[in-house]
Each structure stands twice: as structure tokens, then as C-alpha cells.
Design a protein around this motif. Structure first.
Motif, PDB file in Angstrom:
ATOM      1  N   SER A 141       0.836  -1.191   0.000  1.00 13.38           N
ATOM      2  CA  SER A 141       0.000   0.000   0.000  1.00 13.38           C
ATOM      3  C   SER A 141       0.872   1.243   0.000  1.00 13.38           C
ATOM      4  O   SER A 141       2.012   1.214   0.465  1.00 13.38           O
ATOM      5  N   SER A 142       0.320   2.332  -0.514  1.00  8.81           N
ATOM      6  CA  SER A 142       1.030   3.608  -0.592  1.00  8.81           C
ATOM      7  C   SER A 142       0.300   4.667   0.208  1.00  8.81           C
ATOM      8  O   SER A 142      -0.931   4.637   0.325  1.00  8.81           O
ATOM      9  N   GLY A 143       1.063   5.614   0.709  1.00  8.56           N
ATOM     10  CA  GLY A 143       0.498   6.747   1.422  1.00  8.56           C
ATOM     11  C   GLY A 143       1.568   7.384   2.279  1.00  8.56           C
ATOM     12  O   GLY A 143       2.714   6.933   2.302  1.00  8.56           O
ATOM     13  N   ASP A 144       1.181   8.430   2.991  1.00 12.05           N
ATOM     14  CA  ASP A 144       2.142   9.033   3.906  1.00 12.05           C
ATOM     15  C   ASP A 144       2.191   8.204   5.190  1.00 12.05           C
ATOM     16  O   ASP A 144       1.447   7.238   5.363  1.00 12.05           O
ATOM     17  N   GLU A 145       3.071   8.563   6.108  1.00  9.55           N
ATOM     18  CA  GLU A 145       3.276   7.785   7.327  1.00  9.55           C
ATOM     19  C   GLU A 145       1.990   7.651   8.142  1.00  9.55           C
ATOM     20  O   GLU A 145       1.691   6.581   8.676  1.00  9.55           O
ATOM     21  N   LEU A 146       1.202   8.709   8.223  1.00  9.32           N
ATOM     22  CA  LEU A 146      -0.048   8.677   8.984  1.00  9.32           C
ATOM     23  C   LEU A 146      -1.031   7.667   8.384  1.00  9.32           C
ATOM     24  O   LEU A 146      -1.629   6.859   9.104  1.00  9.32           O
ATOM     25  N   ILE A 147      -1.183   7.706   7.074  1.00  6.00           N
ATOM     26  CA  ILE A 147      -2.106   6.776   6.403  1.00  6.00           C
ATOM     27  C   ILE A 147      -1.644   5.336   6.576  1.00  6.00           C
ATOM     28  O   ILE A 147      -2.447   4.456   6.904  1.00  6.00           O
ATOM     29  N   LEU A 148      -0.357   5.076   6.383  1.00 11.42           N
ATOM     30  CA  LEU A 148       0.158   3.709   6.511  1.00 11.42           C
ATOM     31  C   LEU A 148       0.016   3.200   7.944  1.00 11.42           C
ATOM     32  O   LEU A 148      -0.295   2.029   8.169  1.00 11.42           O
ATOM     33  N   SER A 149       0.193   4.073   8.905  1.00  7.99           N
ATOM     34  CA  SER A 149      -0.012   3.703  10.306  1.00  7.99           C
ATOM     35  C   SER A 149      -1.485   3.388  10.570  1.00  7.99           C
ATOM     36  O   SER A 149      -1.809   2.422  11.272  1.00  7.99           O
ATOM     37  N   GLN A 150      -2.388   4.184  10.004  1.00  9.95           N
ATOM     38  CA  GLN A 150      -3.824   3.941  10.148  1.00  9.95           C
ATOM     39  C   GLN A 150      -4.233   2.614   9.507  1.00  9.95           C
ATOM     40  O   GLN A 150      -5.056   1.888  10.058  1.00  9.95           O
ATOM     41  N   ILE A 151      -3.656   2.310   8.356  1.00 10.23           N
ATOM     42  CA  ILE A 151      -3.953   1.037   7.693  1.00 10.23           C
ATOM     43  C   ILE A 151      -3.618  -0.112   8.634  1.00 10.23           C
ATOM     44  O   ILE A 151      -4.431  -1.019   8.847  1.00 10.23           O
ATOM     45  N   GLU A 152      -2.432  -0.075   9.208  1.00 13.86           N
ATOM     46  CA  GLU A 152      -2.009  -1.150  10.106  1.00 13.86           C
ATOM     47  C   GLU A 152      -2.973  -1.276  11.295  1.00 13.86           C
ATOM     48  O   GLU A 152      -3.406  -2.380  11.650  1.00 13.86           O
ATOM     49  N   LYS A 153      -3.337  -0.159  11.895  1.00 11.98           N
ATOM     50  CA  LYS A 153      -4.239  -0.186  13.053  1.00 11.98           C
ATOM     51  C   LYS A 153      -5.625  -0.696  12.685  1.00 11.98           C
ATOM     52  O   LYS A 153      -6.223  -1.487  13.418  1.00 11.98           O
ATOM     53  N   GLN A 154      -6.149  -0.253  11.555  1.00  8.65           N
ATOM     54  CA  GLN A 154      -7.498  -0.657  11.149  1.00  8.65           C
ATOM     55  C   GLN A 154      -7.548  -2.135  10.762  1.00  8.65           C
ATOM     56  O   GLN A 154      -8.491  -2.843  11.115  1.00  8.65           O
ATOM     57  N   VAL A 155      -6.546  -2.610  10.033  1.00  5.93           N
ATOM     58  CA  VAL A 155      -6.515  -4.027   9.638  1.00  5.93           C
ATOM     59  C   VAL A 155      -6.384  -4.910  10.874  1.00  5.93           C
ATOM     60  O   VAL A 155      -7.034  -5.953  10.972  1.00  5.93           O
ATOM     61  N   ARG A 156      -5.579  -4.481  11.827  1.00  8.73           N
ATOM     62  CA  ARG A 156      -5.373  -5.256  13.053  1.00  8.73           C
ATOM     63  C   ARG A 156      -6.691  -5.496  13.802  1.00  8.73           C
ATOM     64  O   ARG A 156      -6.865  -6.505  14.476  1.00  8.73           O
ATOM     65  N   LYS A 157      -7.649  -4.590  13.676  1.00 14.39           N
ATOM     66  CA  LYS A 157      -8.933  -4.688  14.380  1.00 14.39           C
ATOM     67  C   LYS A 157      -9.894  -5.701  13.756  1.00 14.39           C
ATOM     68  O   LYS A 157     -10.864  -6.099  14.397  1.00 14.39           O
ATOM     69  N   LEU A 158      -9.638  -6.106  12.508  1.00 15.87           N
ATOM     70  CA  LEU A 158     -10.568  -7.021  11.836  1.00 15.87           C
ATOM     71  C   LEU A 158     -10.595  -8.378  12.528  1.00 15.87           C
ATOM     72  O   LEU A 158      -9.586  -8.859  13.046  1.00 15.87           O
ATOM     73  N   GLU A 159     -11.758  -9.002  12.493  1.00  9.41           N
ATOM     74  CA  GLU A 159     -12.028 -10.227  13.232  1.00  9.41           C
ATOM     75  C   GLU A 159     -11.105 -11.397  12.883  1.00  9.41           C
ATOM     76  O   GLU A 159     -10.647 -12.110  13.766  1.00  9.41           O
ATOM     77  N   ASP A 160     -10.833 -11.648  11.621  1.00  9.61           N
ATOM     78  CA  ASP A 160     -10.083 -12.843  11.198  1.00  9.61           C
ATOM     79  C   ASP A 160      -8.569 -12.673  11.227  1.00  9.61           C
ATOM     80  O   ASP A 160      -7.844 -13.596  10.892  1.00  9.61           O
ATOM     81  N   ILE A 161      -8.085 -11.498  11.626  1.00 12.00           N
ATOM     82  CA  ILE A 161      -6.649 -11.221  11.614  1.00 12.00           C
ATOM     83  C   ILE A 161      -5.987 -11.861  12.828  1.00 12.00           C
ATOM     84  O   ILE A 161      -6.366 -11.594  13.966  1.00 12.00           O
ATOM     85  N   ILE A 162      -5.005 -12.720  12.591  1.00  8.85           N
ATOM     86  CA  ILE A 162      -4.220 -13.314  13.670  1.00  8.85           C
ATOM     87  C   ILE A 162      -3.025 -12.421  13.965  1.00  8.85           C
ATOM     88  O   ILE A 162      -2.709 -12.149  15.113  1.00  8.85           O
TER      89      ILE A 162
END
Length: 176
Positions: free
Chosen positions: A50-71
Motif C-alpha cells: 500500500s502507498s500513502g504518507d506515514e499517517l495513512i500507513l499507520s492507520q492502515i495497520e491499526k485498522q486491519v489489526r482490528k478485523l475479526e479474522d486477523i491473527i
């Protein structure tokens, strides 16, 4: 700025759709995405670039981590990881062009996977820059079809290896 995320997820129907839906709803960019079952069929490894600035990439990581099936989700740093991508290229090739294309393929350690009277199909695995350089050298030929998988990758060595037992208990090895 570009970042490579490696996700280990439960191998459940719709998990890839939920992940890509999160990106879509939030307006995040997916440069490439690959998915495949792991050695343990209960789990799938998904690699997202994924592409974006540091804030966006950090948000991606945090949001994906919250998903139910993510180990787990890991950021694959170039210095600590190995990335690869696969391309298959069908090139128009008459009798005289065939040997030239094969020579270029040999330089890149590509494989000729199909030969027809008027075309060749070449398979090449490597880094994005290697594949781009190969395609650049084929620029003088007619590329009939091209399929590119996107990046997949893993961390080097035993650092951050996730082990999951039959009961679903997760253990992460953090050896250096």
C-alpha cells in the motif's frame, strides 16, 4: 511512500473481501495484494502493498489489526525481508526473433514455459526492479499478454515467526 504488510488470517470465506472492503471504505490505496493458504490449511497469508504518507500507513495497520479474522499483521521491512513477484509474458515471436527473446530470458534466468509457432511464453520470478528491467528489454517486441502476481514476502530467519498449535494458541518467536 510504500509499505508491505504481511497478514496471517483465519482461512474463512469472505476474509479477503472484508480486508479489501476496509481499504475501499477508508479510501486507502492497494498497490498489490496476494493471498494463499499456508502450510496449515486453517490459515491464509495475505501480502498487501500500500502507498500513502506515514499517517495513512499507520492507520492502515491499526485498522486491519482490528478485523475479526486477523491473527497477526507485520510490516515487512526491506532490510529484514525477502520479497518476490511472478510475471508471465506472452511475446509475439517469429523464427528470427525467438532466439533473441530466449537470450534476454536467459540473462534474467527466466523460464520459457510455452512455445508456439508465433509466440513464446516466459515466466520470471524476482524483485519488482528485476521484473521491470526485464519488461523494459522486451519493449521492442510485441507483448501479447502479461500477468503479474504482485508482491509476496516473508521476514528473514527466525525473527517474528508465529506458531499456532492445534488448540489455536499463538506464540511469536522474537529471536534476532
Amino acid at each position: 511512500m510504500q509499505r508491505v504488510f504481511s497478514l496471517l488470517v483465519d482461512n474463512n470465506p469472505g476474509v479477503l473481501s472484508r480486508i479489501s472492503g476496509l481499504f475501499s471504505r477508508r479510501g486507502y490505496s492497494i498497490d498489490s495484494i496476494t493471498a494463499g493458504v499456508t502450510a496449515d490449511p486453517r490459515f491464509t497469508r495475505i501480502t498487501i502493498v500500500s502507498s500513502g504518507d506515514e499517517l495513512i500507513l499507520s492507520q492502515i495497520e491499526k485498522q486491519v489489526r482490528k478485523l475479526e479474522d486477523i491473527i497477526e499483521i507485520k510490516v515487512l521491512e526491506p532490510s529484514d525481508s525477502v520479497y518476490r513477484e511472478l510475471i508471465m509474458v506472452k511475446v509475439k515471436a517469429n523464427k528470427s526473433e525467438r532466439s533473441e527473446i530466449i537470450s534476454v530470458a536467459d540473462i534474467f534466468r527466466a523460464k520459457i514455459v510455452d512455445v508456439e509457432k508465433d509466440s513464446l511464453m516466459v515466466e520470471l520470478t524476482g524483485t519488482q526492479s528485476k521484473l521491470d528491467a526485464f519488461l523494459n528489454l522486451l519493449g521492442g517486441y510485441d507483448i501479447l499478454e502479461l500477468a503479474r502476481t504482485g508482491i509476496t514476502g516473508l521476514n528473514r530467519g527466525m525473527k517474528d515467526v508465529t506458531l499456532i498449535d492445534q488448540d489455536g494458541n499463538v506464540e511469536t518467536l522474537t529471536q534476532e
